[in-house]
Design a protein around this motif. Structure first.
Motif, PDB file in Angstrom:
ATOM      1  N   TYR A  73       3.122   9.078 -13.112  1.00 54.67           N
ATOM      2  CA  TYR A  73       3.296   7.666 -12.805  1.00 54.67           C
ATOM      3  C   TYR A  73       2.968   6.860 -14.049  1.00 54.67           C
ATOM      4  O   TYR A  73       1.880   7.034 -14.615  1.00 54.67           O
ATOM      5  N   PRO A  74       3.837   5.959 -14.491  1.00 59.04           N
ATOM      6  CA  PRO A  74       3.379   4.995 -15.486  1.00 59.04           C
ATOM      7  C   PRO A  74       2.189   4.234 -14.882  1.00 59.04           C
ATOM      8  O   PRO A  74       2.133   4.039 -13.657  1.00 59.04           O
ATOM      9  N   GLN A  75       1.250   3.828 -15.689  1.00 57.39           N
ATOM     10  CA  GLN A  75       0.030   3.195 -15.184  1.00 57.39           C
ATOM     11  C   GLN A  75       0.333   2.029 -14.242  1.00 57.39           C
ATOM     12  O   GLN A  75      -0.296   1.910 -13.189  1.00 57.39           O
ATOM     13  N   SER A  76       1.301   1.196 -14.562  1.00 56.40           N
ATOM     14  CA  SER A  76       1.605   0.050 -13.705  1.00 56.40           C
ATOM     15  C   SER A  76       2.141   0.480 -12.343  1.00 56.40           C
ATOM     16  O   SER A  76       1.817  -0.120 -11.315  1.00 56.40           O
ATOM     17  N   VAL A  77       2.934   1.542 -12.309  1.00 57.65           N
ATOM     18  CA  VAL A  77       3.475   2.055 -11.046  1.00 57.65           C
ATOM     19  C   VAL A  77       2.342   2.660 -10.217  1.00 57.65           C
ATOM     20  O   VAL A  77       2.264   2.446  -9.001  1.00 57.65           O
ATOM     21  N   TRP A  78       1.454   3.399 -10.862  1.00 59.95           N
ATOM     22  CA  TRP A  78       0.303   3.965 -10.159  1.00 59.95           C
ATOM     23  C   TRP A  78      -0.539   2.852  -9.534  1.00 59.95           C
ATOM     24  O   TRP A  78      -0.954   2.942  -8.378  1.00 59.95           O
ATOM     25  N   ASN A  79      -0.791   1.801 -10.315  1.00 63.17           N
ATOM     26  CA  ASN A  79      -1.598   0.691  -9.803  1.00 63.17           C
ATOM     27  C   ASN A  79      -0.939   0.056  -8.577  1.00 63.17           C
ATOM     28  O   ASN A  79      -1.627  -0.270  -7.607  1.00 63.17           O
ATOM     29  N   GLU A  80       0.387  -0.100  -8.610  1.00 59.20           N
ATOM     30  CA  GLU A  80       1.103  -0.642  -7.445  1.00 59.20           C
ATOM     31  C   GLU A  80       0.948   0.276  -6.241  1.00 59.20           C
ATOM     32  O   GLU A  80       0.740  -0.191  -5.119  1.00 59.20           O
ATOM     33  N   GLN A  81       1.066   1.599  -6.462  1.00 58.76           N
ATOM     34  CA  GLN A  81       0.913   2.563  -5.371  1.00 58.76           C
ATOM     35  C   GLN A  81      -0.483   2.481  -4.758  1.00 58.76           C
ATOM     36  O   GLN A  81      -0.631   2.476  -3.536  1.00 58.76           O
ATOM     37  N   MET A  82      -1.483   2.421  -5.616  1.00 63.87           N
ATOM     38  CA  MET A  82      -2.858   2.324  -5.114  1.00 63.87           C
ATOM     39  C   MET A  82      -3.071   1.031  -4.345  1.00 63.87           C
ATOM     40  O   MET A  82      -3.698   1.038  -3.280  1.00 63.87           O
ATOM     41  N   ASP A  83      -2.560  -0.066  -4.874  1.00 66.19           N
ATOM     42  CA  ASP A  83      -2.714  -1.357  -4.192  1.00 66.19           C
ATOM     43  C   ASP A  83      -2.011  -1.346  -2.839  1.00 66.19           C
ATOM     44  O   ASP A  83      -2.555  -1.842  -1.848  1.00 66.19           O
ATOM     45  N   THR A  84      -0.816  -0.789  -2.778  1.00 63.54           N
ATOM     46  CA  THR A  84      -0.070  -0.718  -1.515  1.00 63.54           C
ATOM     47  C   THR A  84      -0.832   0.119  -0.501  1.00 63.54           C
ATOM     48  O   THR A  84      -0.995  -0.282   0.662  1.00 63.54           O
ATOM     49  N   LEU A  85      -1.309   1.278  -0.921  1.00 68.96           N
ATOM     50  CA  LEU A  85      -2.056   2.142  -0.014  1.00 68.96           C
ATOM     51  C   LEU A  85      -3.337   1.451   0.448  1.00 68.96           C
ATOM     52  O   LEU A  85      -3.658   1.462   1.637  1.00 68.96           O
ATOM     53  N   ARG A  86      -4.052   0.843  -0.470  1.00 64.44           N
ATOM     54  CA  ARG A  86      -5.309   0.163  -0.131  1.00 64.44           C
ATOM     55  C   ARG A  86      -5.063  -0.938   0.913  1.00 64.44           C
ATOM     56  O   ARG A  86      -5.825  -1.088   1.859  1.00 64.44           O
ATOM     57  N   ARG A  87      -3.979  -1.698   0.744  1.00 61.80           N
ATOM     58  CA  ARG A  87      -3.663  -2.774   1.701  1.00 61.80           C
ATOM     59  C   ARG A  87      -3.388  -2.230   3.098  1.00 61.80           C
ATOM     60  O   ARG A  87      -3.663  -2.884   4.084  1.00 61.80           O
ATOM     61  N   ARG A  88      -2.817  -1.038   3.170  1.00 59.33           N
ATOM     62  CA  ARG A  88      -2.459  -0.465   4.469  1.00 59.33           C
ATOM     63  C   ARG A  88      -3.624   0.249   5.149  1.00 59.33           C
ATOM     64  O   ARG A  88      -3.531   0.589   6.324  1.00 59.33           O
ATOM     65  N   LEU A  89      -4.687   0.509   4.423  1.00 59.27           N
ATOM     66  CA  LEU A  89      -5.823   1.240   4.983  1.00 59.27           C
ATOM     67  C   LEU A  89      -7.006   0.311   5.230  1.00 59.27           C
ATOM     68  O   LEU A  89      -7.246  -0.625   4.478  1.00 59.27           O
ATOM     69  N   ASN A  90      -7.750   0.625   6.261  1.00 59.59           N
ATOM     70  CA  ASN A  90      -8.940  -0.129   6.627  1.00 59.59           C
ATOM     71  C   ASN A  90     -10.145   0.500   5.938  1.00 59.59           C
ATOM     72  O   ASN A  90     -10.463   1.670   6.175  1.00 59.59           O
ATOM     73  N   ARG A  91     -10.857  -0.274   5.137  1.00 55.05           N
ATOM     74  CA  ARG A  91     -12.052   0.229   4.439  1.00 55.05           C
ATOM     75  C   ARG A  91     -13.155   0.640   5.405  1.00 55.05           C
ATOM     76  O   ARG A  91     -14.053   1.378   5.033  1.00 55.05           O
ATOM     77  N   TRP A  92     -13.096   0.148   6.632  1.00 55.06           N
ATOM     78  CA  TRP A  92     -14.143   0.431   7.612  1.00 55.06           C
ATOM     79  C   TRP A  92     -13.770   1.574   8.548  1.00 55.06           C
ATOM     80  O   TRP A  92     -14.482   1.841   9.506  1.00 55.06           O
ATOM     81  N   SER A  93     -12.695   2.258   8.250  1.00 59.97           N
ATOM     82  CA  SER A  93     -12.314   3.442   9.009  1.00 59.97           C
ATOM     83  C   SER A  93     -12.651   4.674   8.168  1.00 59.97           C
ATOM     84  O   SER A  93     -12.102   4.852   7.068  1.00 59.97           O
ATOM     85  N   ALA A  94     -13.531   5.500   8.688  1.00 61.41           N
ATOM     86  CA  ALA A  94     -13.935   6.698   7.940  1.00 61.41           C
ATOM     87  C   ALA A  94     -12.731   7.587   7.635  1.00 61.41           C
ATOM     88  O   ALA A  94     -12.598   8.111   6.521  1.00 61.41           O
ATOM     89  N   HIS A  95     -11.851   7.753   8.605  1.00 61.26           N
ATOM     90  CA  HIS A  95     -10.668   8.593   8.402  1.00 61.26           C
ATOM     91  C   HIS A  95      -9.750   8.008   7.325  1.00 61.26           C
ATOM     92  O   HIS A  95      -9.253   8.736   6.456  1.00 61.26           O
ATOM     93  N   GLN A  96      -9.536   6.707   7.372  1.00 60.66           N
ATOM     94  CA  GLN A  96      -8.666   6.087   6.376  1.00 60.66           C
ATOM     95  C   GLN A  96      -9.298   6.097   4.988  1.00 60.66           C
ATOM     96  O   GLN A  96      -8.591   6.202   3.982  1.00 60.66           O
ATOM     97  N   GLN A  97     -10.615   6.042   4.910  1.00 60.76           N
ATOM     98  CA  GLN A  97     -11.290   6.178   3.622  1.00 60.76           C
ATOM     99  C   GLN A  97     -11.072   7.582   3.050  1.00 60.76           C
ATOM    100  O   GLN A  97     -10.897   7.750   1.855  1.00 60.76           O
TER     101      GLN A  97
END
Length: 159
Positions: A49-73
């Protein structure tokens, strides 16, 4: 940023490979200096992944996951934990760590496949086979392209 085509190459005994010139030119034109390497989630290949594409992927995944869900973490942790940040040396080479070579069953011959905004690295043994049979591919592509508003499912290809 569009990486297209497939290019055969080899790794050296240390696991270094030259990023194909055509892909390096795309990176340079986009101002990208570093890449992120991880094992593909679905296939026995590695993904650059180019760094910018990786960052977008991480941001997209983070937005879709709940930080307060152990499974999603656990899902997020699994996705980001086993990655390597890579930079090309002056000759356009990068090191594929041995554990990644093992994950993708890569011995020496590899194939780089441009996947639009990422680059896949396959063992030449695996990538020499068609990914889909021609009839299956044409039916699947027809299903996708004739109903763009409907997400594709494999059931769409059965008559």
């Amino acid at each position: 940023m569009r990486f297209l085509g497939n290019i055969e190459a080899k790794t050296d005994v240390k696991g270094r490979a030259f990023l194909p010139v055509v892909f390096r030119k795309v990176l340079q034109a986009s101002g990208e200096e570093s890449l992120v390497l991880r094992k593909d989630v679905f296939q026995p290949c590695l993904v650059l992944y180019p760094q910018s594409v990786w960052n977008e992927q991480m941001d997209t995944l983070r937005r879709r996951l709940n930080r307060w869900s152990a499974h999603q973490q656990l899902i997020f942790r699994q996705f980001v934990a086993d990655v390597e940040t890579l930079t090309l040396d002056g000759n356009g080479r990068f090191l594929i760590p041995k554990r990644y070579l093992k994950m993708a069953n890569i011995e020496q011959s590899i194939k780089f496949i441009g996947m639009g905004d990422t680059i896949e690295i396959w063992s030449s043994n695996v990538a020499s086979q068609p990914f889909m049979e021609p009839d299956e591919f044409s039916r699947a592509l027809e299903a996708i392209m004739t109903t763009p508003e409907t997400p594709y499912t494999a059931e769409q290809t059965t008559d």
